[in-house]
Scaffold this active site. Structure first.
Site, PDB file in Angstrom:
ATOM      1  N   LYS A  83      36.466  42.713  35.765  1.00  0.00           N
ATOM      2  CA  LYS A  83      37.666  41.957  37.142  1.00  0.00           C
ATOM      3  C   LYS A  83      38.342  41.606  35.785  1.00  0.00           C
ATOM      4  O   LYS A  83      37.822  41.246  35.025  1.00  0.00           O
ATOM      5  CB  LYS A  83      37.012  40.918  37.486  1.00  0.00           C
ATOM      6  N   SER A 132      39.188  37.045  46.246  1.00  0.00           N
ATOM      7  CA  SER A 132      40.092  37.908  44.540  1.00  0.00           C
ATOM      8  C   SER A 132      39.704  38.908  44.510  1.00  0.00           C
ATOM      9  O   SER A 132      40.770  39.510  43.679  1.00  0.00           O
ATOM     10  CB  SER A 132      40.505  36.861  43.471  1.00  0.00           C
ATOM     11  N   SER A 143      35.211  34.736  46.454  1.00  0.00           N
ATOM     12  CA  SER A 143      35.890  36.008  46.616  1.00  0.00           C
ATOM     13  C   SER A 143      35.096  36.945  45.913  1.00  0.00           C
ATOM     14  O   SER A 143      35.938  38.243  45.465  1.00  0.00           O
ATOM     15  CB  SER A 143      37.248  35.217  44.704  1.00  0.00           C
TER      16      SER A 143
END
EC number: 6.3.5.7
Length: 485
Positions: A79, A154, A178
């Protein structure tokens, strides 16, 4: 059988038998990215040249060494809020568009020790603020199951890349759901570890008392492999816990006889779609058939979790994001006439709307005259939410409910309605406020879109969560379903 349909343990065996090479695995990853990523939009930055060079080194090591890293040669996506030395890290924000870190996050060091191959950096909601991946400063990510729907957020890029078969597994971060919410929307396995289990050093901070890095994988066994590799105390992170890291793989016994499950009535109440409720009840029947028992319980303060979370996380974001001022690093405005103007213009040009909204909310909650009424009160409610979990865990081994109230929604459907968007995290947020671990595993489909079952455990008891998740996975075929891109 496709290479990425196999488990890590199977791929490791094929590597050691010399039936495949690390280069084959890396080729598979980049070939798939070339085929589908223009539709999915999971990656922001690729690490192709370095990855291919490293793959050749590892292939040579297969002939010359007898000991290998835990995840030797396995391709991974990271990420884009986890810093990677000399590999661009933007947090999907224009303010960090050209940021090339000079050090690795602790989890990235652990991945290097485990000898994974970093394929690239994955798209996300800007600074991890969002539940749909529509808040990325560069492009939205789409759900591989239906390109008109969101992948969740996210960590939407992290979940979509795994679901689309672009990487074997990925790292995400979870502040209020997330990892688990996009794992649910994309039909993969996502774990938020106990707060302190995994070092946060090198994770660009959103809300420091809530953020936690965790693994996203195709199956439970792979998830345990990845958590094994990244767990442990870290002197660079004062919030990382000095607790033993158990052998998570040894907990995958398939045996849940005598296990006591709590099902909070609040998690199956108003706002939770009927099909989602039914999939959870069906999952509980599966676990009952394996010898577990379940009872309905109450987590009475969970109705305040959403308000508590947005006050606390926005307050922490307001403090954490003050470092992005156009002076030290990141975007600097060319239109400023003085220092104050430079701060204002750099932040106005660099931050997106959702980030600005949360900074404003947090600054308000921390301001003189409002601190006691909002921030302090939210901290007290957080303590009550944590106490609810502790009370339930005195009698039960795990808590089970849905991961999300609905399957993935359409792109653009909630973007103009922040409150509806925030409500998507209503079932995952209490876990972060309490600091306990939680996993989402696939448990069915609704109109062709995946649904997730959330299993929540006691502090530092990821082993029991894995045991339940693995037993459920072995007894069902939900994890075998794949999107057709």
């Amino acid at each position: 059988m496709e290479l990425f349909d196999r488990k890590i343990s199977e791929l490791k065996e094929l590597l050691h038998k010399k039936e495949i090479t690390v280069t084959d695995l890396v080729d598979t990853s980049y070939k798939r990215i070339q085929e589908v990523d223009d539709k999915v939009g999971a990656f922001l930055t690729l690490n192709e040249e370095n990855a291919r060079t490293y793959a050749k080194e590892l292939d040579e090591a297969l002939d010359s060494r007898s000991e290998f890293g835990l995840l030797f040669g396995m391709p991974i996506g990271v990420k884009d809020n986890i810093v990677t030395k000399n590999l661009r890290t933007t947090c999907a924000s224009k303010i960090l568009e050209n940021f090339d870190p000079i050090y690795d996050a602790t989890v990235v060091k652990h991945l290097k020790s485990a000898e994974t191959v970093t394929i690239g950096k994955l798209n996300m909601d800007e600074f991890a603020m969002g539940s749909s991946n529509e808040n990325s400063g560069f492009k939205p990510t789409k759900n591989p199951w239906n390109l008109e729907t969101v992948p969740g957020g996210s960590s939407g890029g992290s979940a979509a890349a795994v679901a689309a078969g672009e990487v074997l597994f990925s790292l995400g971060s979870d502040t209020g759901g997330s990892i688990r919410q996009p794992a649910s929307f994309c039909g993969v396995v996502g774990l938020k570890p106990t707060y302190g289990r995994v070092s946060r050093f090198g994770l660009v901070a959103f809300a420091s008392s809530l953020d936690q890095i965790g693994p996203i994988t195709r199956n439970v066994e792979d998830n345990a492999f990845l958590l094994q590799a990244i767990s442990g105390v870290d002197e660079m992170d004062s919030t990382s816990a000095n607790v033993d890291v158990p052998d998570f793989l040894s907990s995958l016994t398939g045996d849940v006889k005598g296990l006591k499950i709590a099902v909070p009535k609040e998690y199956l109440g108003e706002g939770v779609q009927e099909e989602v409720k039914q999939s959870v009840l069906n999952s509980l029947k599966v676990l009952e058939g394996l010898g577990a028992t379940w009872e309905e319980v109450s987590l009475p303060h969970s109705k305040y979790a959403l308000a508590t979370y947005y006050l606390l996380s926005s307050s922490e974001a307001s403090a954490n994001l003050s470092r992005f001022d156009g002076v030290r690093y990141g975007h600097r405005s060319d239109n400023a006439e003085n220092l104050i103007d430079l701060y204002k213009q750099s932040r106005a040009e660099g931050f997106g709307n959702e980030v600005k909204r949360r900074i404003m909310l947090g600054t308000f909650a921390l301001s003189s005259g409002y601190y006691d009424a909002y921030y302090k009160k939210a901290q007290k409610v957080r303590t009550l939410i944590k106490k609810d979990f502790e009370d339930v865990f005195e009698k039960y081994d795990v808590i089970i409910g849905p991961t999300t109230p609905t399957p993935a929604f359409k792109i653009g459907e909630n973007v103009k309605d922040p409150l509806t968007m925030y409500a998507n995290d209503i079932l995952t947020i209490p876990v972060n406020l309490a600091g306990v671990p939680g996993i989402s595993v696939p448990c069915g489909l609704s109109n062709g879109l995946p649904l997730g079952l959330q299993i929540i455990g006691k502090h530092f008891d990821e082993s029991t969560i894995y045991r339940v998740a693995h037993a459920f996975e072995q007894a069902t075929d939900h994890h075998k379903a794949k999107p057709e891109l």
